[in-house]
Write an enzyme that holds these catalytic residues in place. Sequence first.
Site, PDB file in Angstrom:
ATOM      1  N   SER A 142       0.871  -1.186   0.000  1.00 27.88           N
ATOM      2  CA  SER A 142       0.000   0.000   0.000  1.00 27.88           C
ATOM      3  C   SER A 142       0.900   1.225   0.000  1.00 27.88           C
ATOM      4  O   SER A 142       2.070   1.144   0.376  1.00 27.88           O
ATOM      5  CB  SER A 142      -0.867   0.010   1.261  1.00 27.88           C
ATOM      6  OG  SER A 142      -1.649   1.184   1.325  1.00 27.88           O
ATOM      7  N   TYR A 164      -1.786  -1.060  10.520  1.00 24.26           N
ATOM      8  CA  TYR A 164      -1.862  -1.392   9.092  1.00 24.26           C
ATOM      9  C   TYR A 164      -0.608  -0.886   8.349  1.00 24.26           C
ATOM     10  O   TYR A 164       0.035  -1.641   7.595  1.00 24.26           O
ATOM     11  CB  TYR A 164      -3.128  -0.762   8.514  1.00 24.26           C
ATOM     12  CG  TYR A 164      -3.295  -0.933   7.026  1.00 24.26           C
ATOM     13  CD1 TYR A 164      -3.706  -2.149   6.498  1.00 24.26           C
ATOM     14  CD2 TYR A 164      -3.043   0.119   6.143  1.00 24.26           C
ATOM     15  CE1 TYR A 164      -3.864  -2.309   5.128  1.00 24.26           C
ATOM     16  CE2 TYR A 164      -3.202  -0.026   4.781  1.00 24.26           C
ATOM     17  CZ  TYR A 164      -3.615  -1.244   4.278  1.00 24.26           C
ATOM     18  OH  TYR A 164      -3.768  -1.399   2.923  1.00 24.26           O
TER      19      TYR A 164
HETATM   20  P1  NAP Z   1     -11.368  -6.339   0.768  1.00 19.99           P
HETATM   21  O1  NAP Z   1     -12.253  -5.803  -0.313  1.00 19.99           O
HETATM   22  O2  NAP Z   1     -11.802  -6.215   2.195  1.00 19.99           O
HETATM   23  O3  NAP Z   1     -11.076  -7.898   0.437  1.00 19.99           O
HETATM   24  C1  NAP Z   1     -10.223  -8.634   1.292  1.00 19.99           C
HETATM   25  C2  NAP Z   1     -10.062 -10.051   0.769  1.00 19.99           C
HETATM   26  O4  NAP Z   1      -9.134 -10.750   1.616  1.00 19.99           O
HETATM   27  C3  NAP Z   1     -11.337 -10.871   0.796  1.00 19.99           C
HETATM   28  O5  NAP Z   1     -11.336 -11.760  -0.303  1.00 19.99           O
HETATM   29  C4  NAP Z   1     -11.243 -11.651   2.106  1.00 19.99           C
HETATM   30  O6  NAP Z   1     -12.052 -12.837   2.015  1.00 19.99           O
HETATM   31  C5  NAP Z   1      -9.740 -11.937   2.128  1.00 19.99           C
HETATM   32  N1  NAP Z   1      -9.175 -12.182   3.465  1.00 19.99           N
HETATM   33  C6  NAP Z   1      -9.205 -11.390   4.562  1.00 19.99           C
HETATM   34  N2  NAP Z   1      -8.581 -11.987   5.582  1.00 19.99           N
HETATM   35  C7  NAP Z   1      -8.125 -13.182   5.113  1.00 19.99           C
HETATM   36  C8  NAP Z   1      -7.404 -14.261   5.687  1.00 19.99           C
HETATM   37  N3  NAP Z   1      -7.012 -14.252   6.987  1.00 19.99           N
HETATM   38  N4  NAP Z   1      -7.097 -15.310   4.910  1.00 19.99           N
HETATM   39  C9  NAP Z   1      -7.490 -15.366   3.616  1.00 19.99           C
HETATM   40  N5  NAP Z   1      -8.168 -14.381   3.018  1.00 19.99           N
HETATM   41  C10 NAP Z   1      -8.498 -13.308   3.766  1.00 19.99           C
HETATM   42  O7  NAP Z   1      -9.924  -5.681   0.714  1.00 19.99           O
HETATM   43  P2  NAP Z   1      -9.186  -4.875  -0.473  1.00 19.99           P
HETATM   44  O8  NAP Z   1      -9.512  -3.448  -0.306  1.00 19.99           O
HETATM   45  O9  NAP Z   1      -9.422  -5.534  -1.765  1.00 19.99           O
HETATM   46  O10 NAP Z   1      -7.660  -5.072  -0.028  1.00 19.99           O
HETATM   47  C11 NAP Z   1      -6.881  -6.128  -0.578  1.00 19.99           C
HETATM   48  C12 NAP Z   1      -5.411  -5.804  -0.366  1.00 19.99           C
HETATM   49  O11 NAP Z   1      -5.112  -4.542  -0.966  1.00 19.99           O
HETATM   50  C13 NAP Z   1      -5.003  -5.696   1.102  1.00 19.99           C
HETATM   51  O12 NAP Z   1      -3.732  -6.260   1.282  1.00 19.99           O
HETATM   52  C14 NAP Z   1      -4.947  -4.190   1.332  1.00 19.99           C
HETATM   53  O13 NAP Z   1      -4.040  -3.849   2.334  1.00 19.99           O
HETATM   54  C15 NAP Z   1      -4.477  -3.705  -0.018  1.00 19.99           C
HETATM   55  N6  NAP Z   1      -4.807  -2.293  -0.310  1.00 19.99           N
HETATM   56  C16 NAP Z   1      -6.094  -1.899  -0.488  1.00 19.99           C
HETATM   57  C17 NAP Z   1      -6.360  -0.551  -0.811  1.00 19.99           C
HETATM   58  C18 NAP Z   1      -7.749  -0.070  -1.111  1.00 19.99           C
HETATM   59  O14 NAP Z   1      -7.905   1.115  -1.422  1.00 19.99           O
HETATM   60  N7  NAP Z   1      -8.759  -0.886  -1.079  1.00 19.99           N
HETATM   61  C19 NAP Z   1      -5.303   0.356  -0.898  1.00 19.99           C
HETATM   62  C20 NAP Z   1      -4.006  -0.086  -0.673  1.00 19.99           C
HETATM   63  C21 NAP Z   1      -3.757  -1.424  -0.404  1.00 19.99           C
HETATM   64  P3  NAP Z   1     -12.572 -13.621   3.345  1.00 19.99           P
HETATM   65  O15 NAP Z   1     -13.114 -12.577   4.283  1.00 19.99           O
HETATM   66  O16 NAP Z   1     -13.595 -14.593   2.841  1.00 19.99           O
HETATM   67  O17 NAP Z   1     -11.381 -14.320   3.904  1.00 19.99           O
END
Ligand code: NAP
Length: 260
Positions: free
Chosen positions: A144, A158
């Site tokens: 991130s 985080y």
């Molecule tokens: P999200 O929409 O909340 O999706 C999270 C995903 O991770 C879901 O598929 C969830 O499925 C899975 N997950 C969570 N805990 C888990 C575990 N212990 N084991 C296996 N799977 C797990 O999140 P997102 O926004 O797409 O973020 C994804 C990644 O991008 C993260 O690493 C985050 O830090 C990074 N990121 C996001 C943003 C943003 O703007 N959204 C910005 C920078 C970085 P289940 O709940 O079914 O396990």
Amino acid sequence: MLGQSIQGKSVIVTGASKGIGKGIARVFARHGAKVLVVGRDLKSAEATAKDFTDAGWIASGFSADVTKLGDMEKMAKTAAERHGGVDVLCANAGVFPQVKIEDMSPETWDEVQATNLKGTFLSVKACIPFLKKSGEGRIVITSSITGPVTGFPGWTHYGATKAGQLGFMRTACMEVAKYGITVNAVLPGNVMTEGLIELGEDYMKGMAAAVPMGKLGNVEDIGHAALFLASREAGYITGQTIIVDGGQILPESQDALSQM
Ligand code: NAP
């Protein structure tokens, strides 16, 4: 053509049932990869995989928790059995509960470290034996901008994990270089996902206003960066980061944005 080398590769994406992981998985599946869609909830992972198979691509769902080594080992073995090996691991699963230090319990701190940082380590550890056999193994970590470059109140835990992933990457890439495996990271800015939508409309509007390109990213923007890092063409790039943020980290002040 960039992405052609992905055709037929076995790709694991953790946290792929929704959000950025789903976008990454979709880009790989569209380019002919065989994708294992991983999340804890099997139904969601399978529903996402079905979206892809309905489009004529190759994918299947798998339930695993990145905080558990046994789950990660089963995940790697399953990808190998279903798809003939493991060529690419996208270590993407992550959580981001927003809470300031004074209100944060040690348990919340540990939970975020366990998923984001230890989960990266465990998924990489479990996949290395299979990636070694690939000959051109690739690991792409979703970090991130928050932590490695920027800060935001409520995300000390985080930010620490996202910066920690890069520290991990810079030594991991050296350890696996002799096997032809590369390890790189994509650093998303604010991307429109289910997780981000939960933070509320005001948060999303404020964020879009802080981005020179005037909008949040979409999940496939991150998928395309991951696809490049996983491609044959990126085979001499390792231990590096790509920021995908629409220019968000660049303005020196609010004034800089208003003068655009
Ligand atoms: P999200 O929409 O909340 O999706 C999270 C995903 O991770 C879901 O598929 C969830 O499925 C899975 N997950 C969570 N805990 C888990 C575990 N212990 N084991 C296996 N799977 C797990 O999140 P997102 O926004 O797409 O973020 C994804 C990644 O991008 C993260 O690493 C985050 O830090 C990074 N990121 C996001 C943003 C943003 O703007 N959204 C910005 C920078 C970085 P289940 O709940 O079914 O396990």
